[in-house]
Write a protein that holds these residues in place. Sequence first.
Motif, PDB file in Angstrom:
ATOM      1  N   ALA A  44      33.905  43.754  41.529  1.00  0.00           N
ATOM      2  CA  ALA A  44      33.748  44.074  42.614  1.00  0.00           C
ATOM      3  C   ALA A  44      33.851  45.829  43.994  1.00  0.00           C
ATOM      4  CB  ALA A  44      35.607  43.555  43.292  1.00  0.00           C
ATOM      5  N   VAL A  45      34.478  46.095  43.046  1.00  0.00           N
ATOM      6  CA  VAL A  45      34.440  48.119  43.170  1.00  0.00           C
ATOM      7  C   VAL A  45      33.125  48.279  42.359  1.00  0.00           C
ATOM      8  CG1 VAL A  45      35.823  49.844  43.087  1.00  0.00           C
ATOM      9  CG2 VAL A  45      36.338  47.563  43.410  1.00  0.00           C
ATOM     10  N   VAL A  46      32.578  48.217  41.155  1.00  0.00           N
ATOM     11  CA  VAL A  46      31.340  49.513  40.852  1.00  0.00           C
ATOM     12  C   VAL A  46      30.297  48.432  40.511  1.00  0.00           C
ATOM     13  CG1 VAL A  46      31.085  50.399  38.074  1.00  0.00           C
ATOM     14  CG2 VAL A  46      33.478  50.187  39.375  1.00  0.00           C
ATOM     15  N   PRO A  47      29.174  48.723  41.675  1.00  0.00           N
ATOM     16  CA  PRO A  47      28.502  47.422  41.285  1.00  0.00           C
ATOM     17  C   PRO A  47      27.557  47.837  40.266  1.00  0.00           C
ATOM     18  CG  PRO A  47      28.527  48.805  43.714  1.00  0.00           C
ATOM     19  CD  PRO A  47      29.477  48.970  43.209  1.00  0.00           C
ATOM     20  N   ARG A  48      27.323  49.068  40.325  1.00  0.00           N
ATOM     21  CA  ARG A  48      26.494  48.973  38.771  1.00  0.00           C
ATOM     22  C   ARG A  48      27.202  48.162  37.119  1.00  0.00           C
ATOM     23  NH1 ARG A  48      29.115  53.626  40.010  1.00  0.00           N
ATOM     24  NH2 ARG A  48      29.596  54.863  37.367  1.00  0.00           N
ATOM     25  N   LEU A  84      43.373  39.742  32.971  1.00  0.00           N
ATOM     26  CA  LEU A  84      42.427  39.997  32.707  1.00  0.00           C
ATOM     27  C   LEU A  84      41.099  39.589  33.724  1.00  0.00           C
ATOM     28  CD1 LEU A  84      41.001  41.193  30.193  1.00  0.00           C
ATOM     29  CD2 LEU A  84      40.352  39.159  28.721  1.00  0.00           C
ATOM     30  N   LEU A  85      41.242  38.249  34.073  1.00  0.00           N
ATOM     31  CA  LEU A  85      40.233  37.659  35.317  1.00  0.00           C
ATOM     32  C   LEU A  85      40.388  38.748  36.081  1.00  0.00           C
ATOM     33  CD1 LEU A  85      38.316  36.436  37.116  1.00  0.00           C
ATOM     34  CD2 LEU A  85      40.377  34.576  37.602  1.00  0.00           C
ATOM     35  N   ALA A  86      41.623  39.085  36.510  1.00  0.00           N
ATOM     36  CA  ALA A  86      41.984  40.265  37.959  1.00  0.00           C
ATOM     37  C   ALA A  86      41.265  41.829  37.285  1.00  0.00           C
ATOM     38  CB  ALA A  86      43.366  40.461  37.703  1.00  0.00           C
ATOM     39  N   VAL A  87      41.657  41.751  36.855  1.00  0.00           N
ATOM     40  CA  VAL A  87      41.142  43.458  36.055  1.00  0.00           C
ATOM     41  C   VAL A  87      39.274  43.087  36.299  1.00  0.00           C
ATOM     42  CG1 VAL A  87      40.759  45.511  34.129  1.00  0.00           C
ATOM     43  CG2 VAL A  87      42.862  44.460  34.440  1.00  0.00           C
ATOM     44  N   GLY A 134      48.312  38.841  39.892  1.00  0.00           N
ATOM     45  CA  GLY A 134      49.066  39.398  38.350  1.00  0.00           C
ATOM     46  C   GLY A 134      50.380  40.091  38.369  1.00  0.00           C
ATOM     47  N   TYR A 135      50.701  39.178  40.934  1.00  0.00           N
ATOM     48  CA  TYR A 135      52.429  39.451  40.774  1.00  0.00           C
ATOM     49  C   TYR A 135      53.288  37.993  40.471  1.00  0.00           C
ATOM     50  CZ  TYR A 135      56.512  38.432  43.551  1.00  0.00           C
ATOM     51  OH  TYR A 135      57.310  38.483  44.073  1.00  0.00           O
ATOM     52  N   TYR A 136      52.563  37.225  40.000  1.00  0.00           N
ATOM     53  CA  TYR A 136      53.052  35.797  40.261  1.00  0.00           C
ATOM     54  C   TYR A 136      53.057  35.376  38.388  1.00  0.00           C
ATOM     55  CZ  TYR A 136      53.842  34.041  44.533  1.00  0.00           C
ATOM     56  OH  TYR A 136      54.250  34.348  45.866  1.00  0.00           O
TER      57      TYR A 136
END
Length: 159
Positions: A33-37, A24-27, A140-142
């Motif tokens: 990070a990707v959607v500043p608004r 959940l933190l990863a998402v 996510g991988y780990y």
Amino acid sequence: MFDQINGMPVHALVLHAAVVFVPLLAVVAVVYAVVPRWRPKIGWAAVLLALAAPASAFVAMESGEKLYDRLVASGMTGPPLEKLDAHSGFGRFTFFAALALGLVTLIMAFLTLRPTAKPLPRAADVLLIVVVLALAAVSGYYVFRTGDSGAQAVWGTTS
């Protein structure tokens, strides 16, 4: 503290928190990070998860070590113990990946959520996006490898 609660291994009770909070933190960190608004709307969730995910991974790791010690003291040897060694190693990496992602998320939130914060320079924004994407993928991988190796150690075959 990390050993048992009412005779039940703490690890069996807490590992699911890490399985939920780390991905959940990863998402949330990637979206942040990707959607500043969206940052003002999800900043609180990013900060809370940046604290909860590494904490839950740490408790799962420590309680897993206590369970491992209990199993070794009971005389467990052979292939099941080797599988648990691999699981333990993946769990350690999960904690450090979650910790790194949590720290980067907190730094990003500090830089962008303050009332006096100015937009980040483009290069800094791109760098944070790349770092968050990489750490989210590693986390996510780990989490997957840790969970899969734990399930194989408990439920898999010993052949």
